[in-house]
Structure formats: C-alpha cells, structure tokens
Scaffold this motif. Sequence first.
Motif, PDB file in Angstrom:
ATOM      1  N   GLY A 280       0.823  -1.216   0.000  1.00  0.00           N
ATOM      2  CA  GLY A 280       0.000   0.000   0.000  1.00  0.00           C
ATOM      3  C   GLY A 280       0.853   1.260   0.000  1.00  0.00           C
ATOM      4  N   VAL A 281       1.886   1.281   0.823  1.00  0.00           N
ATOM      5  CA  VAL A 281       2.778   2.447   0.889  1.00  0.00           C
ATOM      6  C   VAL A 281       3.485   2.642  -0.450  1.00  0.00           C
ATOM      7  CG1 VAL A 281       4.890   3.328   1.964  1.00  0.00           C
ATOM      8  CG2 VAL A 281       3.080   2.349   3.388  1.00  0.00           C
ATOM      9  N   ILE A 282       3.946   1.564  -1.060  1.00  0.00           N
ATOM     10  CA  ILE A 282       4.624   1.657  -2.358  1.00  0.00           C
ATOM     11  C   ILE A 282       3.683   2.219  -3.417  1.00  0.00           C
ATOM     12  CG2 ILE A 282       5.638   0.282  -4.233  1.00  0.00           C
ATOM     13  CD1 ILE A 282       6.843  -1.524  -2.046  1.00  0.00           C
ATOM     14  N   LEU A 283       2.436   1.759  -3.429  1.00  0.00           N
ATOM     15  CA  LEU A 283       1.468   2.273  -4.411  1.00  0.00           C
ATOM     16  C   LEU A 283       1.175   3.752  -4.195  1.00  0.00           C
ATOM     17  CD1 LEU A 283      -1.028  -0.721  -4.621  1.00  0.00           C
ATOM     18  CD2 LEU A 283       0.628   0.016  -6.350  1.00  0.00           C
ATOM     19  N   ILE A 284       1.095   4.182  -2.958  1.00  0.00           N
ATOM     20  CA  ILE A 284       0.863   5.607  -2.674  1.00  0.00           C
ATOM     21  C   ILE A 284       2.046   6.436  -3.149  1.00  0.00           C
ATOM     22  CG2 ILE A 284       0.661   7.295  -0.794  1.00  0.00           C
ATOM     23  CD1 ILE A 284      -1.043   5.181   0.683  1.00  0.00           C
ATOM     24  N   VAL A 285       3.267   5.968  -2.909  1.00  0.00           N
ATOM     25  CA  VAL A 285       4.465   6.703  -3.347  1.00  0.00           C
ATOM     26  C   VAL A 285       4.490   6.790  -4.874  1.00  0.00           C
ATOM     27  CG1 VAL A 285       6.994   6.583  -3.465  1.00  0.00           C
ATOM     28  CG2 VAL A 285       5.815   6.178  -1.291  1.00  0.00           C
ATOM     29  N   ILE A 286       4.171   5.709  -5.562  1.00  0.00           N
ATOM     30  CA  ILE A 286       4.155   5.721  -7.027  1.00  0.00           C
ATOM     31  C   ILE A 286       3.107   6.694  -7.538  1.00  0.00           C
ATOM     32  CG2 ILE A 286       3.602   4.328  -9.070  1.00  0.00           C
ATOM     33  CD1 ILE A 286       4.913   1.949  -7.623  1.00  0.00           C
ATOM     34  N   LYS A 287       1.930   6.705  -6.923  1.00  0.00           N
ATOM     35  CA  LYS A 287       0.870   7.622  -7.344  1.00  0.00           C
ATOM     36  C   LYS A 287       1.299   9.078  -7.129  1.00  0.00           C
ATOM     37  CE  LYS A 287      -4.014   8.502  -6.946  1.00  0.00           C
ATOM     38  NZ  LYS A 287      -5.299   8.064  -6.443  1.00  0.00           N
ATOM     39  N   LEU A 288       1.938   9.370  -6.018  1.00  0.00           N
ATOM     40  CA  LEU A 288       2.413  10.730  -5.759  1.00  0.00           C
ATOM     41  C   LEU A 288       3.493  11.136  -6.762  1.00  0.00           C
ATOM     42  CD1 LEU A 288       2.566  10.775  -1.855  1.00  0.00           C
ATOM     43  CD2 LEU A 288       0.978  12.026  -3.319  1.00  0.00           C
ATOM     44  N   LEU A 289       4.381  10.204  -7.117  1.00  0.00           N
ATOM     45  CA  LEU A 289       5.422  10.514  -8.096  1.00  0.00           C
ATOM     46  C   LEU A 289       4.805  10.852  -9.453  1.00  0.00           C
ATOM     47  CD1 LEU A 289       8.147   7.842  -7.265  1.00  0.00           C
ATOM     48  CD2 LEU A 289       8.286  10.309  -6.925  1.00  0.00           C
TER      49      LEU A 289
END
Length: 92
Positions: free
Chosen positions: A77-86
Amino acid sequence: MDLTQRLAFCKKCEKRTFDPNTGIVCSLSQRKPDFISNCSDFIIDPKEASKIAAKSYAAQSVPQEESSSNPIWGIIGVILIVIKLLFYFGRN
C-alpha cells in the motif's frame, strides 16, 4: 484440576449429557464432574474429540497467517501511494 479443566475433559466423553439448568453433566451421576485428576468411567467420543482438536488447531493457525500477511499488504500500500504521488507531481 479445577472445574473448567474437568468440563473440558468431559466434553470429550461419550457419557456426557446436557442439563439446561446446570450445563454439561455426567450421564451416570447427573452432576457436574467432581473427580480429582481422572475419571474412571471416561470413554472418549472420537467425533467430539476430533471437532475440539480441529477448532483448537484452527484457532492457533489463523492469527499466525493474518499477522504474517498484514505487513506485506501495508508495504504494498505504501509503495502504491508513493508511485501515485510521483506520477501526480511528475506531471505538474
């Protein structure tokens, strides 16, 4: 052996019966179990003993599976949020 332990023992016995006013009782004495460490009239009920063993096994194995999978989903979940923010800040 306290009453709870004796009742757990009686739950696996073929000679148990249920009284709506008292709960599990011995079919021979019609009373709650009062033996000290062993019941001389005990006869194992294989069907009930296997049910209790299966419930015990399921209760022990479920929390271990849940606890090991939760951190993985948290990390994903954290990885997906970081990718979305990038992607979001990368377009602007």
